[in-house]
Design an enzyme around this catalytic site. Structure first.
Site, mmCIF file in Angstrom:
data_model
loop_
_atom_site.group_PDB
_atom_site.id
_atom_site.type_symbol
_atom_site.label_atom_id
_atom_site.label_comp_id
_atom_site.label_asym_id
_atom_site.label_seq_id
_atom_site.Cartn_x
_atom_site.Cartn_y
_atom_site.Cartn_z
ATOM 1 N N ARG A 10 0.836 -1.210 0.000
ATOM 2 C CA ARG A 10 0.000 0.000 0.000
ATOM 3 C C ARG A 10 0.867 1.254 0.000
ATOM 4 O O ARG A 10 1.038 1.903 -1.019
ATOM 5 C CB ARG A 10 -0.962 -0.033 1.206
ATOM 6 C CG ARG A 10 -2.165 0.920 1.042
ATOM 7 C CD ARG A 10 -1.867 2.350 1.427
ATOM 8 N NE ARG A 10 -1.466 2.517 2.819
ATOM 9 C CZ ARG A 10 -1.033 3.653 3.328
ATOM 10 N NH1 ARG A 10 -0.940 4.740 2.560
ATOM 11 N NH2 ARG A 10 -0.651 3.733 4.601
ATOM 12 N N ASP A 11 1.514 1.537 1.122
ATOM 13 C CA ASP A 11 2.352 2.736 1.191
ATOM 14 C C ASP A 11 3.591 2.577 0.310
ATOM 15 O O ASP A 11 4.046 3.527 -0.320
ATOM 16 C CB ASP A 11 2.772 2.995 2.638
ATOM 17 C CG ASP A 11 2.915 4.484 2.943
ATOM 18 O OD1 ASP A 11 2.931 5.270 1.979
ATOM 19 O OD2 ASP A 11 3.011 4.847 4.114
ATOM 20 N N TYR A 138 -6.028 5.258 11.483
ATOM 21 C CA TYR A 138 -4.849 6.087 11.223
ATOM 22 C C TYR A 138 -5.161 7.522 11.644
ATOM 23 O O TYR A 138 -6.151 8.106 11.183
ATOM 24 C CB TYR A 138 -4.538 6.125 9.724
ATOM 25 C CG TYR A 138 -3.584 5.089 9.198
ATOM 26 C CD1 TYR A 138 -2.248 5.052 9.587
ATOM 27 C CD2 TYR A 138 -4.015 4.164 8.246
ATOM 28 C CE1 TYR A 138 -1.371 4.122 9.068
ATOM 29 C CE2 TYR A 138 -3.155 3.226 7.716
ATOM 30 C CZ TYR A 138 -1.825 3.190 8.124
ATOM 31 O OH TYR A 138 -0.959 2.282 7.605
ATOM 32 N N GLU A 140 -3.935 10.564 10.655
ATOM 33 C CA GLU A 140 -3.076 11.199 9.654
ATOM 34 C C GLU A 140 -2.536 12.535 10.163
ATOM 35 O O GLU A 140 -3.259 13.336 10.734
ATOM 36 C CB GLU A 140 -3.868 11.416 8.365
ATOM 37 C CG GLU A 140 -3.014 11.936 7.219
ATOM 38 C CD GLU A 140 -3.817 12.206 5.959
ATOM 39 O OE1 GLU A 140 -3.192 12.325 4.889
ATOM 40 O OE2 GLU A 140 -5.058 12.293 6.050
ATOM 41 N N THR A 173 3.425 11.382 9.292
ATOM 42 C CA THR A 173 3.044 11.451 7.877
ATOM 43 C C THR A 173 4.052 12.208 7.024
ATOM 44 O O THR A 173 4.352 11.812 5.899
ATOM 45 C CB THR A 173 1.656 12.106 7.747
ATOM 46 O OG1 THR A 173 0.718 11.354 8.543
ATOM 47 C CG2 THR A 173 1.192 12.127 6.303
ATOM 48 N N HIS A 201 4.003 4.628 12.755
ATOM 49 C CA HIS A 201 4.215 4.564 11.307
ATOM 50 C C HIS A 201 5.201 5.679 10.936
ATOM 51 O O HIS A 201 4.844 6.857 10.931
ATOM 52 C CB HIS A 201 2.865 4.765 10.606
ATOM 53 C CG HIS A 201 2.910 4.748 9.111
ATOM 54 N ND1 HIS A 201 2.421 3.706 8.367
ATOM 55 C CD2 HIS A 201 3.347 5.672 8.218
ATOM 56 C CE1 HIS A 201 2.569 3.978 7.084
ATOM 57 N NE2 HIS A 201 3.124 5.176 6.963
ATOM 58 N N HIS A 203 8.081 7.780 8.612
ATOM 59 C CA HIS A 203 8.576 8.131 7.286
ATOM 60 C C HIS A 203 10.018 8.636 7.419
ATOM 61 O O HIS A 203 10.435 9.107 8.476
ATOM 62 C CB HIS A 203 7.677 9.167 6.612
ATOM 63 C CG HIS A 203 6.485 8.559 5.941
ATOM 64 N ND1 HIS A 203 6.447 8.252 4.602
ATOM 65 C CD2 HIS A 203 5.292 8.165 6.451
ATOM 66 C CE1 HIS A 203 5.277 7.710 4.299
ATOM 67 N NE2 HIS A 203 4.548 7.641 5.412
#
Length: 503
Positions: A10-11, A138, A140, A173, A201, A203
């Protein structure tokens, strides 16, 4: 136990230029869950396309038969029942609901009040429960939300925590966190809501994704999101390989991931995605288990003085010793031992001088080149004891006609000859070789990759290095050929392969 949710499908697919086919998605999902042992996989976003819908259906069908349907997750949206209809029709039972984790996002992008957004989310979660679809949420832009509008974040969770939500997922995010504030903000969440399950999560915009995962776990987070090879939007996500190694060695935590299968899965995703793994990428890079300095090879021979806990065998790999101007005798001797070649000191001195000379010219010297260098330096045939020899071959190329190869080889003292045409001279050569093996009833390896490199300078008489990847009896390996002619280099690599499987 730290729970790993992998979002490569997905990501990771949001990496620029990456798009997996339905068959590739199914293959990766199987390998992540069955071979690698991750706990959950996020396989798609709802409402993307008809092709994505069919891919998700295919993966869900397999997972249901395999008893793994609960391990599949699909990103959904606060859109009434539209995402729920999509996910349910595709056969999945878990939705990762994308909500707004910062006041700025909810007011500027959605143009709604927090109360309106909470009401919309509650409606979706309620509908999901009626359909027997589990929900994770999530938040976001949570990293900016907890930094700039923590009251909103707490209001959001307070307004949802009574619902049947399995996990609250905290994404950085925009990749703005650092290890210090990751710990601070994650601990704030864990301490305030000890009864809730949280995922983190990360990045990698500042190259801090793995470090931030480290801090999140120290703060008490028990669920981590990763992607294979660190694929993902912009600078990517936290790479699964580095996270798993860090968990074990730096935090003394365990996961269900099988370390010895990481390299295999990484190479598969590299092939499917078309995104090459950097040579110096930790754990999975081509060069990360290669010692260059001779003093390091010498130390490894003396109680592994230059080894850390990242032993290559853990990850299905082996340590190598580079050959070049910094090698020294210890590196060369290590490579000779691997090849089963024993040299006296005089010969070692000559070979060392030749390799240093090649290194000064910036030419790549590989362990597989050593027999050729030995032959060149010592004027003898280092390949004399091979079971398979090429006695002769002829390659023809004419305009408007397919290339033709005639080949005569010796196998265990017996000579065999065949001819074949192909799409190129090397292809014709391999087809003739395959015919010989087919006639003898012998299996022939599958060629999985083929690459050619020329030393810097672009001279017409430069050595050409051809690296060919093979799969034989389920085992992947590479052979290299070195010659001034590209086809001849490929043929030498193929001869090495034949003797390797015969040995």
């Amino acid at each position: 136990m730290i729970e790993i949710m992998d979002t490569t499908l997905r990501d990771g697919e949001q990496t620029s230029g990456v798009s997996f086919s339905a068959r590739e998605k199914l293959s990766i999902a199987k390998m992540l869950l069955v071979e690698l042992g991750v706990n959950r996989v996020e396989i798609a976003s709802a409402r993307v396309s008809d092709g994505e819908f069919e891919a998700v259906k295919e993966i869900a069908h397999w997972a249901e038969r395999a008893g793994r349907l609960g391990q599949l997750e699909v990103l959904g949206f606060v859109d009434g029942t539209v995402s729920l209809d999509w996910i349910g029709s595709a056969g999945c039972r878990v939705m990762n609901l994308l909500c707004k984790g910062s006041y700025k996002h909810v007011t500027k992008q959605l143009r709604k009040t927090p109360e309106q957004h909470i009401a919309d989310i509650r409606s979706v979660v309620s509908n999901a429960a009626e359909r027997n679809i589990d929900v994770n949420i999530y938040l976001e832009d949570w990293s900016n939300g907890i930094k700039n509008s923590p009251d909103y974040v707490f209001q959001l969770i307070d307004g949802l925590m009574d619902l049947p939500i399995c996990r609250f997922m905290l994404p950085d995010t925009l990749g703005v966190l650092n290890p210090g504030n990751t710990f601070e903000y994650c601990k704030m969440m864990v301490d305030r809501y000890p009864q809730l399950k949280f995922d983190f999560h990360a990045h990698n915009d500042y190259d801090l994704a793995v470090a931030n995962v480290y801090s999140a776990i120290r703060a008490g987070i028990r669920g981590i999101h990763t992607t294979v090879n660190g694929l993902g939007e912009r600078a990517g996500n936290a790479p699964l390989s580095s996270v798993v190694a860090m968990l074990k060695d730096q935090l003394d935590e365990v996961s269900s991931v099988r370390e010895e299968r990481i390299n295999h899965v990484s190479r598969l995703v590299e092939t499917y995605s078309g995104v090459h793994i950097p040579l110096n990428k930790p754990i999975i890079g081509e060069n990360v288990f290669t010692q260059c300095a001779g003093v390091h090879a010498d130390g490894d021979s003396k109680n592994n003085l230059y080894c850390n806990e990242l032993l290559p065998e853990r990850f299905g790999r082996v340590r190598e010793y580079a050959l070049g101007k910094t090698s020294g005798r210890a590196n060369i001797r290590k490579n000779l031992e691997t090849l089963g070649i024993d040299m006296d000191e005089e010969a070692m001195q000559k070979i060392t001088e030749r390799i240093i000379e090649l290194g000064d010219k910036k030419e790549m010297v590989t362990p597989e080149d050593l027999p050729y260098i030995i032959s060149d330096v010592l004027h003898h045939d280092a390949m004399a004891d091979q079971k398979i020899r090429i006695l002769n071959y002829s390659l023809s190329l004419a305009q408007g006609l397919k290339p033709v190869a005639t080949l005569k080889i010796e196998i265990d003292g017996e000579a065999y000859e065949e001819s074949a045409s192909g799409d190129g001279q090397y292809d014709a050569f391999v087809r003739a070789l395959r015919r010989i093996y087919a006639n003898l009833g012998r299996p022939f390896p599958m060629l999985t990759n083929y690459s050619v490199t020329i030393p810097p300078g672009g001279r017409t008489d430069a050595f050409v290095q051809t690296v060919i990847s093979w799969n034989y009896a389920g085992v992947d390996f590479k052979t290299r050929g070195l010659d001034a002619d590209q086809t001849e280099a490929a043929i030498k690599a193929t001869l090495k392969m034949l003797n390797k499987i015969e040995g």
